[in-house]
Design a protein around this motif. Structure first.
Motif, PDB file in Angstrom:
ATOM      1  N   ARG A  65       0.829  -1.213   0.000  1.00  0.00           N
ATOM      2  CA  ARG A  65       0.000   0.000   0.000  1.00  0.00           C
ATOM      3  C   ARG A  65       0.854   1.249   0.000  1.00  0.00           C
ATOM      4  NH1 ARG A  65      -4.263  -2.206   4.583  1.00  0.00           N
ATOM      5  NH2 ARG A  65      -5.538  -3.501   3.165  1.00  0.00           N
ATOM      6  N   ALA A  66       1.986   1.197   0.704  1.00  0.00           N
ATOM      7  CA  ALA A  66       2.895   2.343   0.717  1.00  0.00           C
ATOM      8  C   ALA A  66       3.448   2.603  -0.679  1.00  0.00           C
ATOM      9  CB  ALA A  66       4.037   2.094   1.702  1.00  0.00           C
ATOM     10  N   TRP A  67       3.775   1.525  -1.402  1.00  0.00           N
ATOM     11  CA  TRP A  67       4.262   1.682  -2.786  1.00  0.00           C
ATOM     12  C   TRP A  67       3.187   2.276  -3.680  1.00  0.00           C
ATOM     13  CZ3 TRP A  67       2.548  -1.821  -6.850  1.00  0.00           C
ATOM     14  CH2 TRP A  67       3.080  -1.503  -8.101  1.00  0.00           C
ATOM     15  N   MET A  68       1.967   1.777  -3.570  1.00  0.00           N
ATOM     16  CA  MET A  68       0.883   2.281  -4.407  1.00  0.00           C
ATOM     17  C   MET A  68       0.575   3.741  -4.092  1.00  0.00           C
ATOM     18  SD  MET A  68      -1.548  -1.131  -4.427  1.00  0.00           S
ATOM     19  CE  MET A  68      -2.725  -0.523  -5.630  1.00  0.00           C
ATOM     20  N   ALA A  69       0.652   4.115  -2.816  1.00  0.00           N
ATOM     21  CA  ALA A  69       0.438   5.522  -2.445  1.00  0.00           C
ATOM     22  C   ALA A  69       1.542   6.386  -3.023  1.00  0.00           C
ATOM     23  CB  ALA A  69       0.390   5.655  -0.927  1.00  0.00           C
ATOM     24  N   HIS A  70       2.766   5.870  -3.016  1.00  0.00           N
ATOM     25  CA  HIS A  70       3.907   6.589  -3.599  1.00  0.00           C
ATOM     26  C   HIS A  70       3.691   6.814  -5.094  1.00  0.00           C
ATOM     27  CE1 HIS A  70       7.864   6.441  -5.704  1.00  0.00           C
ATOM     28  NE2 HIS A  70       8.196   7.319  -4.772  1.00  0.00           N
ATOM     29  N   GLU A  71       3.220   5.792  -5.783  1.00  0.00           N
ATOM     30  CA  GLU A  71       2.974   5.910  -7.220  1.00  0.00           C
ATOM     31  C   GLU A  71       1.869   6.925  -7.508  1.00  0.00           C
ATOM     32  OE1 GLU A  71       4.910   3.847  -9.847  1.00  0.00           O
ATOM     33  OE2 GLU A  71       5.875   4.603  -8.028  1.00  0.00           O
ATOM     34  N   ARG A  72       0.820   6.925  -6.696  1.00  0.00           N
ATOM     35  CA  ARG A  72      -0.271   7.892  -6.914  1.00  0.00           C
ATOM     36  C   ARG A  72       0.220   9.320  -6.701  1.00  0.00           C
ATOM     37  NH1 ARG A  72      -3.497   3.709  -4.503  1.00  0.00           N
ATOM     38  NH2 ARG A  72      -3.218   4.636  -2.443  1.00  0.00           N
ATOM     39  N   ARG A  73       1.102   9.505  -5.713  1.00  0.00           N
ATOM     40  CA  ARG A  73       1.668  10.847  -5.483  1.00  0.00           C
ATOM     41  C   ARG A  73       2.529  11.289  -6.656  1.00  0.00           C
ATOM     42  NH1 ARG A  73       2.302   8.836  -0.161  1.00  0.00           N
ATOM     43  NH2 ARG A  73       4.501   8.336  -0.556  1.00  0.00           N
ATOM     44  N   ARG A  74       3.104  10.316  -7.373  1.00  0.00           N
ATOM     45  CA  ARG A  74       3.899  10.649  -8.554  1.00  0.00           C
ATOM     46  C   ARG A  74       3.019  10.986  -9.749  1.00  0.00           C
ATOM     47  NH1 ARG A  74       7.237   7.960 -11.505  1.00  0.00           N
ATOM     48  NH2 ARG A  74       6.228   5.921 -11.291  1.00  0.00           N
ATOM     49  N   GLY A  75       1.724  10.808  -9.597  1.00  0.00           N
ATOM     50  CA  GLY A  75       0.806  11.113 -10.687  1.00  0.00           C
ATOM     51  C   GLY A  75       0.434   9.932 -11.551  1.00  0.00           C
ATOM     52  N   VAL A  76       0.776   8.729 -11.107  1.00  0.00           N
ATOM     53  CA  VAL A  76       0.415   7.529 -11.865  1.00  0.00           C
ATOM     54  C   VAL A  76      -1.083   7.281 -11.718  1.00  0.00           C
ATOM     55  CG1 VAL A  76       0.760   5.042 -12.085  1.00  0.00           C
ATOM     56  CG2 VAL A  76       2.703   6.538 -11.549  1.00  0.00           C
ATOM     57  N   GLY A  77      -1.788   7.170 -12.831  1.00  0.00           N
ATOM     58  CA  GLY A  77      -3.230   6.967 -12.813  1.00  0.00           C
ATOM     59  C   GLY A  77      -3.608   5.541 -12.445  1.00  0.00           C
ATOM     60  N   PRO A  78      -4.889   5.319 -12.130  1.00  0.00           N
ATOM     61  CA  PRO A  78      -5.352   3.983 -11.718  1.00  0.00           C
ATOM     62  C   PRO A  78      -5.064   2.896 -12.735  1.00  0.00           C
ATOM     63  CG  PRO A  78      -7.019   5.654 -11.259  1.00  0.00           C
ATOM     64  CD  PRO A  78      -5.966   6.322 -12.070  1.00  0.00           C
ATOM     65  N   ARG A  79      -5.283   3.178 -14.011  1.00  0.00           N
ATOM     66  CA  ARG A  79      -5.061   2.163 -15.050  1.00  0.00           C
ATOM     67  C   ARG A  79      -3.582   1.779 -15.115  1.00  0.00           C
ATOM     68  NH1 ARG A  79      -7.882   0.620 -19.629  1.00  0.00           N
ATOM     69  NH2 ARG A  79      -9.440   2.230 -19.195  1.00  0.00           N
ATOM     70  N   SER A  80      -2.698   2.783 -15.098  1.00  0.00           N
ATOM     71  CA  SER A  80      -1.264   2.504 -15.175  1.00  0.00           C
ATOM     72  C   SER A  80      -0.777   1.800 -13.918  1.00  0.00           C
ATOM     73  CB  SER A  80      -0.481   3.812 -15.379  1.00  0.00           C
ATOM     74  OG  SER A  80      -0.807   4.401 -16.621  1.00  0.00           O
ATOM     75  N   LEU A  81      -1.335   2.180 -12.766  1.00  0.00           N
ATOM     76  CA  LEU A  81      -0.940   1.547 -11.516  1.00  0.00           C
ATOM     77  C   LEU A  81      -1.385   0.080 -11.496  1.00  0.00           C
ATOM     78  CD1 LEU A  81       0.390   1.709  -8.787  1.00  0.00           C
ATOM     79  CD2 LEU A  81      -1.700   2.727  -7.854  1.00  0.00           C
ATOM     80  N   ALA A  82      -2.547  -0.190 -12.037  1.00  0.00           N
ATOM     81  CA  ALA A  82      -3.019  -1.575 -12.137  1.00  0.00           C
ATOM     82  C   ALA A  82      -2.081  -2.389 -13.022  1.00  0.00           C
ATOM     83  CB  ALA A  82      -4.441  -1.610 -12.681  1.00  0.00           C
ATOM     84  N   ARG A  83      -1.582  -1.782 -14.089  1.00  0.00           N
ATOM     85  CA  ARG A  83      -0.627  -2.473 -14.971  1.00  0.00           C
ATOM     86  C   ARG A  83       0.676  -2.751 -14.230  1.00  0.00           C
ATOM     87  NH1 ARG A  83       1.615   1.527 -18.023  1.00  0.00           N
ATOM     88  NH2 ARG A  83       3.373   1.338 -16.589  1.00  0.00           N
ATOM     89  N   GLU A  84       1.173  -1.753 -13.472  1.00  0.00           N
ATOM     90  CA  GLU A  84       2.399  -1.945 -12.702  1.00  0.00           C
ATOM     91  C   GLU A  84       2.237  -3.074 -11.683  1.00  0.00           C
ATOM     92  OE1 GLU A  84       3.559   1.724 -10.910  1.00  0.00           O
ATOM     93  OE2 GLU A  84       3.906   2.748 -12.811  1.00  0.00           O
ATOM     94  N   LEU A  85       1.096  -3.073 -10.987  1.00  0.00           N
ATOM     95  CA  LEU A  85       0.842  -4.113  -9.988  1.00  0.00           C
ATOM     96  C   LEU A  85       0.786  -5.483 -10.641  1.00  0.00           C
ATOM     97  CD1 LEU A  85       0.176  -5.000  -7.106  1.00  0.00           C
ATOM     98  CD2 LEU A  85      -2.235  -4.479  -7.572  1.00  0.00           C
TER      99      LEU A  85
END
Length: 306
Positions: A65-85
């Motif tokens: 969750r800390a990583w995902m929060a970090h990515e969102r703060r970087r401006g990574v959108g939900p779709r891109s974050l889902a791809r990264e995960l």
């Protein structure tokens, strides 16, 4: 070898594995490397150093969750974050199988929700108008014929622009079918309509460059492979001339191919094969689109609708 390099060595072994055993394309491997490297870089900072094999097995849900929060703060959108995960989970599945690492927390992490974007095709008359008008965006007759041929293949055969521009002179003269090398280096056979054969034939009759079987079929003004940006640009000019929406892009012509086949009663599984989709779920997006189209027609036509 440092502890941190151990994690990245494991990443390298995983990438080599999916290349050799699964036949992953170079672009897929590059995307996985980028996404998982970013995750490992975060963990190195998050844990403050040690990022060896043992540490990778201690990752908890709170760390994810800390990583995902970090990515969102970087401006990574939900779709891109889902791809990264998804990439991280694939890496951890391999770690569990190949290295016996505990993978429960990473694999249990939920992807962020996002609204799936349905394809936006152009109407049949607009597709026809696009093909008939695009040749007038360039001054040379042979380049106009070339652009018409490319866009006819996108719509008439459901090709990606990269697939159309990846063709060589070995493919001509076009027959009734065409073998296409698609994503993941997977081949598929698509039918070629007479209109597409005619368009490509007209271009070949005017093309001023000599060639071999390995020469790219669609050439730019200097005799090199045509840049996809050119096709995007001439379509932008054409849609402005015709008053078409900004969604009328090269990829929209491929979407239109699928949608119009579905509207005509085409089988979803057959359309999947023609498009080169690895999963039927990707093709099923067109079913939702077709239903939305039918409902829009119903609301407009039915006297008691709306």
């Amino acid at each position: 070898m440092t502890a941190q390099s151990g994690a990245f060595d494991l990443l390298g072994r995983w990438l080599a594995s999916i290349t050799a055993l699964q036949g992953a394309s170079a672009k897929t491997v590059e995307a996985y490397q980028r996404d998982v490297s970013g995750f490992l870089g975060f963990l190195a900072n998050h844990f403050g150093g040690d990022l060896g094999k043992a540490k990778l097995g201690t990752v908890k849900i709170t760390d994810m969750r800390a990583w995902m929060a970090h990515e969102r703060r970087r401006g990574v959108g939900p779709r891109s974050l889902a791809r990264e995960l998804s990439a991280v989970k694939s890496f951890y599945r391999w770690l569990g199988e190949a290295e016996g690492i505990e993978v429960t927390a990473p694999l249990a992490t939920r992807a962020p929700k996002f609204k799936a974007q349905l394809p936006r095709p152009v109407a049949k008359d607009q597709a026809k108008a696009m093909i008939e008008t695009v040749e007038f965006q360039t001054q040379d007759g042979w380049t106009g014929a070339r652009d018409t041929a490319v866009i006819t293949l996108l719509y008439g055969c459901g090709l990606r622009i990269s697939e159309a521009l990846g063709l060589t002179f070995a493919a001509v003269p076009l027959g009734e079918t065409l073998r296409i090398r698609g994503k993941g280096d997977k081949d598929r056979v698509v039918p070629v309509l007479p209109a597409a054969r005619k368009a490509v034939g007209s271009y070949l009759a005017l093309c001023p460059f000599s060639h071999t079987a390995e020469t790219p079929l669609f050439l730019g003004k200097k005799g090199k492979v045509l840049n996809p940006r050119h096709i995007q640009k001439v379509m932008e000019q054409t849609r402005m001339q015709l008053g078409m929406p900004a969604t009328a892009t090269p990829h929209a012509m491929r979407h239109s191919f699928a949608t119009h086949l579905l509207e005509a009663g085409g089988d979803l599984r057959a359309i999947q094969e023609l498009l080169g989709h690895a999963s039927l779920s990707t093709t099923q997006a067109y079913t939702a689109l077709d239903q939305a189209h039918l409902m829009a027609v119903y609301r407009k036509a039915h006297p008691k609708a709306g």
